[in-house]
Design a protein around this motif. Structure first.
Motif, mmCIF file in Angstrom:
data_model
loop_
_atom_site.group_PDB
_atom_site.id
_atom_site.type_symbol
_atom_site.label_atom_id
_atom_site.label_comp_id
_atom_site.label_asym_id
_atom_site.label_seq_id
_atom_site.Cartn_x
_atom_site.Cartn_y
_atom_site.Cartn_z
ATOM 1 N N VAL A 2 10.046 9.428 2.536
ATOM 2 C CA VAL A 2 8.732 8.967 2.976
ATOM 3 C C VAL A 2 8.857 8.316 4.348
ATOM 4 C CG1 VAL A 2 6.865 7.322 2.523
ATOM 5 C CG2 VAL A 2 7.866 8.627 0.634
ATOM 6 N N TYR A 3 7.991 8.745 5.268
ATOM 7 C CA TYR A 3 7.895 8.127 6.586
ATOM 8 C C TYR A 3 6.584 7.355 6.685
ATOM 9 C CZ TYR A 3 11.796 10.955 8.361
ATOM 10 O OH TYR A 3 13.026 11.517 8.574
ATOM 11 N N PHE A 33 0.840 -1.202 0.000
ATOM 12 C CA PHE A 33 0.000 0.000 0.000
ATOM 13 C C PHE A 33 0.877 1.255 0.000
ATOM 14 C CE2 PHE A 33 -2.099 3.412 2.360
ATOM 15 C CZ PHE A 33 -3.319 3.514 1.708
ATOM 16 N N CYS A 34 1.860 1.293 0.889
ATOM 17 C CA CYS A 34 2.740 2.469 0.995
ATOM 18 C C CYS A 34 3.578 2.669 -0.261
ATOM 19 C CB CYS A 34 3.641 2.334 2.218
ATOM 20 S SG CYS A 34 2.772 2.369 3.788
ATOM 21 N N ALA A 35 3.997 1.562 -0.873
ATOM 22 C CA ALA A 35 4.827 1.648 -2.074
ATOM 23 C C ALA A 35 4.091 2.337 -3.216
ATOM 24 C CB ALA A 35 5.285 0.253 -2.495
ATOM 25 N N LYS A 36 2.770 2.097 -3.316
ATOM 26 C CA LYS A 36 1.966 2.746 -4.357
ATOM 27 C C LYS A 36 2.067 4.267 -4.255
ATOM 28 C CE LYS A 36 -0.641 -0.404 -6.621
ATOM 29 N NZ LYS A 36 -0.751 -0.454 -8.111
ATOM 30 N N ILE A 37 2.100 4.762 -3.039
ATOM 31 C CA ILE A 37 2.148 6.213 -2.811
ATOM 32 C C ILE A 37 3.563 6.736 -2.978
ATOM 33 C CG2 ILE A 37 1.649 8.033 -1.129
ATOM 34 C CD1 ILE A 37 -0.242 5.767 0.182
ATOM 35 N N ALA A 38 4.518 6.037 -2.381
ATOM 36 C CA ALA A 38 5.911 6.490 -2.402
ATOM 37 C C ALA A 38 6.471 6.576 -3.808
ATOM 38 C CB ALA A 38 6.768 5.556 -1.546
ATOM 39 N N ILE A 90 10.415 0.053 -1.185
ATOM 40 C CA ILE A 90 10.282 1.514 -1.139
ATOM 41 C C ILE A 90 11.668 2.152 -1.024
ATOM 42 C CG2 ILE A 90 9.143 3.463 0.012
ATOM 43 C CD1 ILE A 90 7.167 1.444 1.231
ATOM 44 N N PRO A 91 12.287 2.476 -2.159
ATOM 45 C CA PRO A 91 13.645 3.040 -2.123
ATOM 46 C C PRO A 91 13.749 4.356 -1.357
ATOM 47 C CG PRO A 91 13.049 2.361 -4.349
ATOM 48 C CD PRO A 91 11.798 2.283 -3.534
ATOM 49 N N ASN A 92 12.679 5.149 -1.359
ATOM 50 C CA ASN A 92 12.719 6.460 -0.691
ATOM 51 C C ASN A 92 12.129 6.430 0.716
ATOM 52 O OD1 ASN A 92 10.318 5.964 -2.153
ATOM 53 N ND2 ASN A 92 9.803 8.137 -2.276
ATOM 54 N N LEU A 93 12.004 5.233 1.310
ATOM 55 C CA LEU A 93 11.554 5.141 2.697
ATOM 56 C C LEU A 93 12.634 5.707 3.613
ATOM 57 C CD1 LEU A 93 9.390 4.052 4.706
ATOM 58 C CD2 LEU A 93 10.764 1.948 4.831
#
Length: 306
Positions: free
Chosen positions: A137-138, A124-129, A163-166
């Motif tokens: 992204v936090y 779910f978070c990856a879709k946004i990031a 998520i590379p930008n997590l």
């Protein structure tokens, strides 16, 4: 390398007019107030900021107000919570946030259809990031409100490859075992921001160096002294400061919960209005009793100053 944030990040209240509309005119003074009191960042549109009670349009306006000030002063890291239950809506908010110049975004777990595993949550978070690859992204972990009880260690195991930008996690929970495992994950790669003001000292012991909190809005000097005492090895003083934090936070429960935070802001001279329904606000009579209770804490020197 992830640029970790050290120090106090306030979760600002969204100022409201008496008619319940957002009061953007109050934000410049609010920004200056936080900066003056040694706050290093603003986590906007979160729980304290009533993000879930604002419309998409209102959240964009609030974000624009904070980022406009940051472009001028460059004093606070602005992290915007983009949602929510719909990743489509979150993507819209994330893209708007990027255009407005936030320093990072945060994502909340879906709180209606809840993910049952770290993998589902990470997907779910990856879709946004992936819609804002240039932004850190936090993830905002607050299971007491979202009902999503996925282990954050399990989440990091999945999200680290998706998520590379997590950048890290705002950790608003009491599972210290899970928190330490996240701090240690991949040699301490991720920025773990503690989110429970009433036990910040315990998180410092484990290795936390940054925190996001609502009480940092109005009691920053208390937490600066707590951190200073801990760093100097003065654990008796650090425990004393943490107990004063607990005594202060107990009044939130006594006077109805999260809306009491805006009463504290009024007490230190920053009027933020009331919370939107369904949150219960304080009556005039209750505020008078609240003021007396705050004075009885005998911690005037530990409240933030205008």
């Amino acid at each position: 390398m992830i640029n970790k944030i050290e120090g106090l990040i306030a979760a600002p209240f969204t100022p409201m007019h008496a008619n319940g509309e957002i009061n953007l005119e109050q934000i410049p003074a609010y920004y200056d107030f936080l900066q003056k009191n040694g706050i290093v960042g603003a986590f906007i549109n979160g729980s304290t900021g009533e993000g879930v009670s604002l419309s998409q349009e209102e959240k964009v306006k609030v974000t624009a107000a904070w980022t406009a000030l940051n472009k001028e002063h460059k004093a606070l890291k602005v992290i915007n919570l983009v949602g929510g239950t719909s990743y489509k809506e979150c993507i819209e908010s994330a893209k708007a946030s990027a255009e407005l110049g936030v320093d990072a975004i945060a994502i909340l777990a879906p709180f209606y259809f809840k993910p049952a595993s770290g993998k589902q949550l990470a997907e779910f978070c990856a879709k946004i990031a992936e819609a804002v690859p240039q932004l850190p992204v936090y993830f905002y972990h607050i299971p007491v409100l979202t009902g999503c009880n996925v282990s954050m260690y399990e989440f990091l195991q999945e999200a680290s490859t998706m998520i590379p930008n997590l950048a890290g996690i705002k950790y608003t929970h009491e599972d210290f075992m899970d928190f330490l495992s996240c701090l240690s994950f991949q040699d301490g790669k991720y920025d773990m921001l503690w989110g429970r003001d009433e036990n910040l000292l315990s998180a410092l012991v484990l290795g936390a160096r940054g925190g996001v909190g609502s009480t940092f809005n109005y009691a920053a000097p208390l937490y600066h002294q707590l951190i200073k005492a801990y760093n100097e090895g003065n654990f008796v003083e650090a425990r004393k400061m943490q107990q004063q934090s607990i005594d202060m936070i107990r009044l939130l429960g006594k006077y109805g919960g999260i809306a009491t935070g805006k009463a504290y802001m009024r007490y230190v001279g920053v009027e933020c209005g009331e919370f939107r329904l369904p949150v219960k606000n304080m009556t005039t009579e209750a505020y008078k009793a609240f003021e007396a209770d705050v004075r009885a804490l005998k911690m005037e020197a530990l409240f933030s100053k205008i």
